[in-house]
Design a protein around this motif. Structure first.
Motif, PDB file in Angstrom:
ATOM      1  N   ASP A  33      21.419  41.333  39.967  1.00  0.00           N
ATOM      2  CA  ASP A  33      21.203  40.385  38.690  1.00  0.00           C
ATOM      3  C   ASP A  33      22.448  39.091  38.648  1.00  0.00           C
ATOM      4  O   ASP A  33      21.613  38.335  38.113  1.00  0.00           O
ATOM      5  CB  ASP A  33      21.400  41.472  37.421  1.00  0.00           C
ATOM      6  N   ALA A  34      23.387  39.439  39.025  1.00  0.00           N
ATOM      7  CA  ALA A  34      24.657  38.490  38.821  1.00  0.00           C
ATOM      8  C   ALA A  34      24.190  37.425  39.662  1.00  0.00           C
ATOM      9  O   ALA A  34      24.496  36.216  39.380  1.00  0.00           O
ATOM     10  CB  ALA A  34      25.789  38.948  39.002  1.00  0.00           C
ATOM     11  N   ARG A  36      21.144  36.627  40.889  1.00  0.00           N
ATOM     12  CA  ARG A  36      20.177  35.913  40.389  1.00  0.00           C
ATOM     13  C   ARG A  36      20.459  35.008  38.923  1.00  0.00           C
ATOM     14  O   ARG A  36      19.927  33.702  39.197  1.00  0.00           O
ATOM     15  CB  ARG A  36      19.101  36.908  39.933  1.00  0.00           C
ATOM     16  N   LYS A  37      21.358  35.016  38.362  1.00  0.00           N
ATOM     17  CA  LYS A  37      22.010  34.328  37.087  1.00  0.00           C
ATOM     18  C   LYS A  37      22.303  33.065  37.896  1.00  0.00           C
ATOM     19  O   LYS A  37      22.234  31.895  37.242  1.00  0.00           O
ATOM     20  CB  LYS A  37      23.085  35.019  36.500  1.00  0.00           C
ATOM     21  N   LEU A  38      23.315  33.372  39.012  1.00  0.00           N
ATOM     22  CA  LEU A  38      23.811  32.080  39.502  1.00  0.00           C
ATOM     23  C   LEU A  38      22.581  31.158  40.136  1.00  0.00           C
ATOM     24  O   LEU A  38      22.850  29.676  39.715  1.00  0.00           O
ATOM     25  CB  LEU A  38      24.354  32.400  41.072  1.00  0.00           C
ATOM     26  N   GLN A  39      21.574  31.735  40.532  1.00  0.00           N
ATOM     27  CA  GLN A  39      20.553  30.878  41.188  1.00  0.00           C
ATOM     28  C   GLN A  39      19.981  30.327  40.236  1.00  0.00           C
ATOM     29  O   GLN A  39      19.376  29.059  40.272  1.00  0.00           O
ATOM     30  CB  GLN A  39      19.513  31.789  42.213  1.00  0.00           C
ATOM     31  N   LYS A  40      19.567  31.020  39.067  1.00  0.00           N
ATOM     32  CA  LYS A  40      18.823  30.310  37.985  1.00  0.00           C
ATOM     33  C   LYS A  40      19.612  29.208  37.226  1.00  0.00           C
ATOM     34  O   LYS A  40      18.792  28.355  37.002  1.00  0.00           O
ATOM     35  CB  LYS A  40      18.762  31.676  36.725  1.00  0.00           C
ATOM     36  N   ALA A  41      20.978  29.303  37.383  1.00  0.00           N
ATOM     37  CA  ALA A  41      21.673  28.095  36.767  1.00  0.00           C
ATOM     38  C   ALA A  41      22.069  27.040  37.694  1.00  0.00           C
ATOM     39  O   ALA A  41      22.542  26.042  37.657  1.00  0.00           O
ATOM     40  CB  ALA A  41      23.149  28.762  36.500  1.00  0.00           C
ATOM     41  N   ALA A 262      29.994  41.091  40.667  1.00  0.00           N
ATOM     42  CA  ALA A 262      29.102  40.781  39.507  1.00  0.00           C
ATOM     43  C   ALA A 262      29.776  40.315  38.107  1.00  0.00           C
ATOM     44  O   ALA A 262      29.901  39.410  37.626  1.00  0.00           O
ATOM     45  CB  ALA A 262      28.227  41.928  38.856  1.00  0.00           C
ATOM     46  N   GLU A 266      30.371  36.524  36.279  1.00  0.00           N
ATOM     47  CA  GLU A 266      30.271  36.250  34.922  1.00  0.00           C
ATOM     48  C   GLU A 266      31.681  35.552  34.246  1.00  0.00           C
ATOM     49  O   GLU A 266      31.649  34.917  33.417  1.00  0.00           O
ATOM     50  CB  GLU A 266      30.153  37.682  34.261  1.00  0.00           C
ATOM     51  N   LEU A 270      29.860  31.328  36.463  1.00  0.00           N
ATOM     52  CA  LEU A 270      28.712  30.780  35.720  1.00  0.00           C
ATOM     53  C   LEU A 270      29.346  29.895  34.809  1.00  0.00           C
ATOM     54  O   LEU A 270      30.208  30.044  34.100  1.00  0.00           O
ATOM     55  CB  LEU A 270      28.205  32.168  34.873  1.00  0.00           C
TER      56      LEU A 270
END
Length: 272
Positions: A33-34, A36-41, A262, A266, A270
């Motif tokens: 999940d972490a 994926r958050k990077l990639q989304k950002a 992760a 965070e 991010l």
């Protein structure tokens, strides 16, 4: 190393074993999940490991990595389609020097060449552990001589961690002009070509992405990760890393058992 002012991170390079994965080599949902958050950002993410290329595919697919990845501590840089982008192989003289030294000591010796894991003694230390980690089997040979001109990595494995430390110190002056010995785990001493290190690999990938090194981050847990710590704009050591590794990083996160990657993403990567 003291903490630094937070750069805007555009690319993060992560070690695999001891960093991305739990001690049992599983990939946690928290780390997935972490990432994926990077990639989304919009932050690029890739992995650099001492593993062979085919032993990284499961993690690459699970994380949806679409960038080149780094195998054998930087000896191989692999395109997303699995083809070889760049290879740095151990010069034959350095390979022979390393193998002769290891043969004189009570260590298991492995050679990685021709996309194979080669060994002399299947009963040596950590063979079963490595088989489980890689997900494929070794090839037993009578000699490494036929492979000296195309070796990606040599490994000395031993339950005597202090012996591996001594061998690292002893070997490096002997191969200093063409190769490097560094521990990827307390029980593994890896030998790769001089240009085959995670720091050079980080620089290669960052340049390909058009990202200044000052806007890169690196995370890892072992001595072979320090090379990328020294090149990255931001460096993070895992909580279970040796003191000598931690002192080379800007930050220390939790252990891999506690999803330190992760938490580091965070806390430090991010955008706020």
């Amino acid at each position: 190393m003291t903490e630094v002012s937070q750069p805007l991170i555009q690319f993060m390079l992560s070690d695999i074993d001891g960093t991305l994965l739990h001690p049992d080599h599983s990939l946690s949902q928290a780390n997935i999940d972490a990432v994926r958050k990077l990639q989304k950002a919009g932050i690029h993410f890739s992995v650099a490991s001492s593993r062979p290329p085919r032993a990284m595919r499961q993690q690459i697919e699970a994380l949806g990595i679409k960038l080149p990845t780094v195998a054998f501590n930087g000896a191989n840089i692999i395109n997303p389609d699995g083809s070889l982008l760049k290879a740095h192989r151990i010069p034959a003289t350095a390979a022979r020097t390393s193998l002769e030294l290891f043969a004189s000591e009570a260590v298991a010796v492995w050679v990685f060449a021709d996309d194979q894991w080669l060994l002399l003694n299947p009963e040596g230390d950590y063979v079963e552990h490595e088989r489980n980690t890689l997900g494929y089997d070794f090839v037993q040979v009578d000699s490494f001589d036929d492979y000296l001109d195309r070796i990606d990595k040599i490994v000395a494995a031993s339950k005597d961690f202090e012996l591996l430390k001594r061998l690292e110190v002893q070997l490096n002056p002997l191969i200093a002009k063409s190769a490097l010995a560094a521990r990827s785990q307390s029980y593994y001493l890896d030998v790769t070509a001089l240009d085959a290190n995670k720091g050079t690999a980080l620089e290669t990938l960052a340049d390909a992405l058009g990202v200044p090194l000052s806007h890169t981050a690196a995370i890892g847990d072992a001595g072979n990760d320090v090379a990328m710590f020294l090149r990255a704009g931001l460096s993070i050591a895992m909580g279970q890393a040796e003191v000598g590794v931690k002192t080379q990083a800007n930050y220390v996160t939790d252990s891999n058992a506690d999803d330190g990657l992760a938490k580091a993403i965070e806390r430090y990567i991010l955008p706020r």
